[in-house]
Design a protein around this motif. Structure first.
Motif, short mmCIF file in Angstrom:
data_model
loop_
_atom_site.label_atom_id
_atom_site.label_comp_id
_atom_site.label_asym_id
_atom_site.label_seq_id
_atom_site.Cartn_x
_atom_site.Cartn_y
_atom_site.Cartn_z
N THR A 1 -8.81 -0.51 -4.37
CA THR A 1 -9.05 0.85 -4.88
C THR A 1 -9.80 0.81 -6.20
N ALA B 1 -1.44 -8.53 1.89
CA ALA B 1 -2.15 -7.32 2.31
C ALA B 1 -1.66 -6.83 3.68
N SER C 1 1.52 -4.20 4.27
CA SER C 1 1.45 -2.74 4.16
C SER C 1 0.85 -2.19 5.44
N THR D 1 -1.56 1.96 3.38
CA THR D 1 -2.91 1.69 2.87
C THR D 1 -3.68 2.99 2.65
N LEU E 1 -4.55 -4.33 -2.04
CA LEU E 1 -4.81 -2.91 -1.83
C LEU E 1 -5.16 -2.22 -3.14
#
Length: 268
Positions: free
Chosen positions: A147, A88, A91, A96, A143
């Motif tokens: 979402t 994670a 990024s 992001t 990520l």
């Protein structure tokens, strides 16, 4: 009976194209969308240009459909992208924000744009393309999983708000699906050497899993089911693996799920 009007985002290829074709075959008049517009078209439905990250583009596309047809009966929020397997922290915040702008805020833009028309009609259905990663964790895919978790909460909450107008909000949850999606993953933009070996291992494992994945028609059939069900459920799993994972997530002890996930991804 008058044909129902469907608007499908991200319909130039993969799941979105399969969904648009399936709906058209079932009698819907379908408008697919992509950033390229008509260049991504298909014989079964019309394509229009749309960038879900642009307020103006979203408003223009929805206005075009309403002007031509006078109504929108079904919105399928399918447009989205992912980042190749990575930690994670590999990024940047800019990357992001970009994935959230498409996968989450793009869904919200589209939904807000069609709701005034659906409320005037006192009818409508919104199907969001979720994922099993909306109810499961995905190490090295945090990520994208974030979402899809967001979409699960948004859709279920929205559904309670809209029922008085005859509008329903639903999530479809596929597992691994054979589409060009994986070929178009963004590379992480803040790569760290600390993750190099595990990043390669997870990438290799995901390629193995994709070899046995079901095709996008399975997802398209599920979207049609959700769109036409007289009493729709809040969420529909799409395909055999997705159904098994939902069942395990519901019934299996959390420690068992945790261990099984790490074993499947070959994590130490």
């Amino acid at each position: 009976m008058e044909r129902k009007i469907a608007l499908v985002t991200g319909a130039s290829s993969g799941i979105g194209a399969a969904v648009a074709q399936r709906l058209a075959g079932a009698g819907y008049k379908v408008y697919g969308t992509s950033r390229r517009g008509a260049q991504g078209g298909s014989a079964g439905f019309e394509m229009i240009a749309l960038d879900v990250t642009s307020d103006a583009s979203v408003q223009q596309a929805v206005a075009t459909v309403v002007q031509r047809e006078g109504r929108i009966d079904l919105l399928v929020n399918n447009a989205g992208f992912g980042v190749a397997p990575a930690g994670a922290e590999e990024s940047s915040m800019e990357q992001t924000q970009a994935i959230f702008d498409t996968n989450v805020f793009g869904v919200m833009r589209m939904t807000r744009a069609v709701l005034p028309q659906m409320r005037r009609q006192r009818a409508g259905r919104i199907v969001h393309m979720g994922s099993v990663l909306g109810f499961l964790p995905m190490p090295y895919g945090a990520l994208y999983a974030a979402t899809k978790h967001a979409i699960e909460g948004y859709s279920e909450s929205l559904d309670h708000e809209l029922r008085n107008w005859g509008i329903r909000s639903i999530v479809v949850e596929p597992a691994y699906t054979k589409t060009p999606f994986d070929a178009n993953l963004l590379e992480p933009d803040a790569v760290l050497d600390a993750y190099r070996d595990v990043r390669a291992a997870v990438t290799g494992r995901l390629k193995e899993l994709m070899q046995g994945a079901e095709g996008p028609d399975v997802v398209a059939d599920t979207v049609l089911e959700a769109a036409q069900a007289p009493r729709p459920k809040l969420r529909y799993t799409a395909g055999r693996l997705a159904k098994r994972l939902r069942l395990l997530r519901t019934l299996a002890p959390s420690a068992m799920m945790d261990a099984g996930l790490r074993k499947d991804l070959h994590l130490a």
